[in-house]
Design an enzyme around this catalytic site. Structure first.
Site, PDB file in Angstrom:
ATOM      1  N   ASP A  10       0.884  -1.162   0.000  1.00 56.10           N
ATOM      2  CA  ASP A  10       0.000   0.000   0.000  1.00 56.10           C
ATOM      3  C   ASP A  10       0.923   1.213   0.000  1.00 56.10           C
ATOM      4  O   ASP A  10       1.553   1.517   1.016  1.00 56.10           O
ATOM      5  CB  ASP A  10      -0.882  -0.044   1.254  1.00 56.10           C
ATOM      6  N   LYS A  74       2.681  11.109  -3.551  1.00 62.96           N
ATOM      7  CA  LYS A  74       1.591  10.427  -4.250  1.00 62.96           C
ATOM      8  C   LYS A  74       0.715  11.440  -4.997  1.00 62.96           C
ATOM      9  O   LYS A  74       0.140  11.143  -6.033  1.00 62.96           O
ATOM     10  CB  LYS A  74       0.759   9.649  -3.229  1.00 62.96           C
ATOM     11  N   GLU A 173      -7.222   0.522  -4.631  1.00 58.30           N
ATOM     12  CA  GLU A 173      -7.267   0.433  -3.166  1.00 58.30           C
ATOM     13  C   GLU A 173      -8.614  -0.086  -2.651  1.00 58.30           C
ATOM     14  O   GLU A 173      -8.632  -0.961  -1.780  1.00 58.30           O
ATOM     15  CB  GLU A 173      -6.931   1.799  -2.549  1.00 58.30           C
ATOM     16  N   ASP A 195     -12.953   5.868   2.434  1.00 58.99           N
ATOM     17  CA  ASP A 195     -11.540   5.939   2.805  1.00 58.99           C
ATOM     18  C   ASP A 195     -11.190   7.355   3.262  1.00 58.99           C
ATOM     19  O   ASP A 195     -11.060   8.261   2.442  1.00 58.99           O
ATOM     20  CB  ASP A 195     -10.698   5.521   1.584  1.00 58.99           C
TER      21      ASP A 195
END
Ligand code: AMP
Length: 621
Positions: A10, A74, A173, A195
């Protein structure tokens, strides 16, 4: 031989994790020295050019070395300078303007790209996994947000390769989180994955059907998360402390205290906050859960609008959601859980640690890939070929069975009738030669083709099968630009048993299929020969001796008969050759009016083709 080891990673905005499945059970791999599970996605680049520092030690340097400590890469992945310059205000390091094609960070005189920074984080995870497992790790499954586009996915893959990892699969994800809960074992389900991390919020709605996850909708807020909860609480505390211009150190101390209080309040009704004020003593204050909840309630509410929007986009109502999965540390806040439960009308899954759920799911996916289990059809190759039905009913395969996903292919087609303005494309899936024996996926119409002689339009058909197994078919008539664009889900509803049957059938029937295919292709050729001969007869039939003309007419009639009735392709081929022979003088007569010199000893069909080319050249585009 044992299966290849594949780890699940992850790669997060704030923290990253690595996991592996042992005997089917996924486990997070910890740092053998510190015992930490989370690796902060932070890299510090020392002034002296010595090796970069990754993780907790780098994070500690954020306050003192902000310009050389790189975090949140990211957000920069797969982007150019223009896409990311808006982030500058949120970053303590400098983005370089020198390279516009890839987001690049300036560290004094040196430049480093976002994928290179991510690679250092991945490298640290690889090292961690190797130390923990005692073996070399070269393959990984890496997760990305469902909304990541191709460039962002590619950048993530690049980072993996730079780190010495073969990225065997990029997984969404929310799909990984669902895998961690074993939802793939259900026959079908509609899943909402909520999330909420430190700095980002995403919601994804997934449809699971026979082991295939399809993203129905995603939404979110790239600048909303638990850090905003901390900020609200620390602002309140700072105002109570009453220092008009708090120093950065005081701000940082209060911020840390606020975050600690927030965490306590996930399990307790109240908590005490202590802030040392140096010579001025200390600030002490009790924060209750209800005070904290009312403070953050507008932020929690802000996460619900994207959820509602995603439902609308997917054409779903909240009651149609079967499963709710929580991801991200901030979903530990009870008020957040409650809000999600109220919105979707069902209790979310909370058993798996929300910080670890994505990495654990990546390990489940890695395990499926390395074990070669066939009970789960989790796409990484296309299980069946995808193609287009040709004029004669055969299947022209564009993407072959077991093509890696994503994959694309291009093929050119044309019209079969003069003045044809619409082309019907039949998209099929399967291994058989004839389209009727395969599975029909869609019939697409390409309209608006300007009238042209048959065979002249150039129809470019492209197939693009994306990471989620979604097939996108585009058909463009390149002369006029007429275009059509359709999305198809080839695996929707296709069970593994069905895939096996379709593959087996193609072997069993291979011989017959091959003959049928030859005949179908031959008929196509025959059609253009018939069309060509008919046109030439009409235009130049009177320019040749009667005997020759009758010869062509007879050969043409026999050819038509063979085209419709012959049982195999060789009979059609014979009649076509005969027509060519009979038509030699007709071809020459036709050519003499245009360009005898180019024709030489050309056959009838070749002559017809040369004529078509002439028309094409003379025709204004
Ligand atoms: P993530 O980005 O998923 O690692 O989530 C990090 C966020 O989760 C940070 O804002 C943390 O403060 C928050 N967080 C972690 N643990 C808790 C907890 N027990 N209660 C509330 N928030 C938490």
């Amino acid at each position: 031989m044992s299966n290849p080891l594949i780890v699940g990673i992850d790669l997060g905005t704030t923290n990253s994790l690595v996991a592996v499945a042992k005997e089917g059970v996924p486990l997070i791999l910890t740092d053998i020295k510190s015992g930490e599970t989370l690796l902060p996605s932070v890299v510090y680049f020392p002034f002296d050019g010595t090796a970069p520092v990754v993780g907790s030690s780098a994070k500690e340097l954020l306050a003192t070395e902000p310009s050389r400590t790189v975090y949140s890469t990211k957000r920069l992945m797969g982007k150019g300078y223009d896409d990311v310059k808006g982030e500058t205000a949120n970053l303590s390091y400098e983005l370089s303007t020198e390279r516009t094609d890839v987001a690049t960070i300036r560290l004094g005189d040196n430049l480093v790209t976002a994928p290179e920074v991510a690679a250092l984080v991945l490298r640290a995870l690889k090292d961690r996994a190797e130390a923990s497992l005692g073996e070399t790790v070269t393959k990984a499954v890496i997760t990305v947000p469902a909304y990541f586009n191709d460039a962002q996915r590619q950048a993530t893959k690049d980072a993996g390769e730079i780190a010495g990892l073969e990225v065997v699969r990029i997984v969404n994800e929310p799909t990984a989180a669902s895998l961690a809960y074993g939802l793939q074992n259900k026959k079908s389900a509609t899943i909402a994955v909520y999330d909420l991390g430190g700095g980002t919020f995403d919601v994804s709605l997934l449809r699971l059907e026979d082991g295939v996850f399809d993203v129905l909708a995603t939404n979110g807020d790239t600048h909303l998360g638990g850090d905003d909860f901390d900020e609200l609480l620390s602002d309140r505390l700072l105002s109570e402390i009453g220092v008009t211009e708090p120093s950065p150190e005081l701000r940082a101390t209060v911020r840390v205290a606020a975050e600690a209080a927030k965490r306590h309040l996930s399990d307790a009704a109240q908590t005490d906050v202590h802030v040392s004020l140096g010579d001025n003593g200390a600030f002490v204050r009790t924060v209750t859960k209800s005070e904290f909840e009312s403070l953050i309630s507008p932020l929690v509410e802000r996460t619900l609008a994207p959820c509602r929007q995603a439902l609308t986009d997917a054409g779903l109502t909240a009651t149609e959601i079967d499963e709710v999965v929580l991801v991200g540390g901030s979903t530990r806040v009870p008020a957040v859980r409650q809000a999600v439960q109220t919105l979707f009308g069902k209790a979310p899954h909370t058993d798996v640690n929300p910080d670890e759920v994505v990495a654990l799911g990546a390990a489940v996916q890695a395990d499926i890939l390395s074990s070669g289990r066939t009970d789960l059809l989790l796409l990484d190759v296309t299980p069946l070929s995808l193609g287009i039905e040709t004029m004669g009913g055969a299947t022209e395969k564009l993407l072959f069975r077991n093509a890696k996903i994503p994959s694309s292919a291009k093929e050119e087609f044309t019209t079969s009738v003069d003045g044809q303005t619409v082309v019907l494309l039949h998209v099929v899936q399967g291994e058989r030669e004839m389209a009727t024996d395969n599975r029909s996926l869609a019939r697409i119409e390409l309209r608006g083709i300007p009238p042209m002689p048959a065979g002249l339009p150039k129809i470019e058909v492209t197939f693009f099968l994306d990471m989620n197994g979604i097939l996108r078919v585009t058909a463009t008539e390149t002369r006029s630009g007429a275009k059509t664009d359709v999305r198809i889900k080839p695996t929707y509803g296709l069970a593994e048993g069905e895939v096996r049957r379709m593959v087996r059938d193609s072997f069993v029937n291979a011989d017959e299929d091959f003959k049928a295919r030859m005949l179908a292709d031959m008929r196509n050729e025959a059609d253009s020969a018939i069309l060509g001969a008919t046109k030439l007869l009409a235009g130049y039939g009177n320019d040749i001796p009667d005997a020759d003309r009758i010869g062509v007419e007879t050969a043409l009639a026999e050819m038509k008969n063979a085209r419709d009735n012959a049982p195999d392709h060789s009979t059609v081929r014979e009649k076509m050759d005969a027509l060519d022979m009979a038509g030699r003088s007709l071809a020459e007569a036709a050519m003499s009016s245009v360009a005898r010199s180019i024709v030489g000893g050309k056959t009838l069909s070749e002559a017809a083709q040369v004529l078509e080319e002439r028309i094409k050249e003379e025709r204004p585009e």
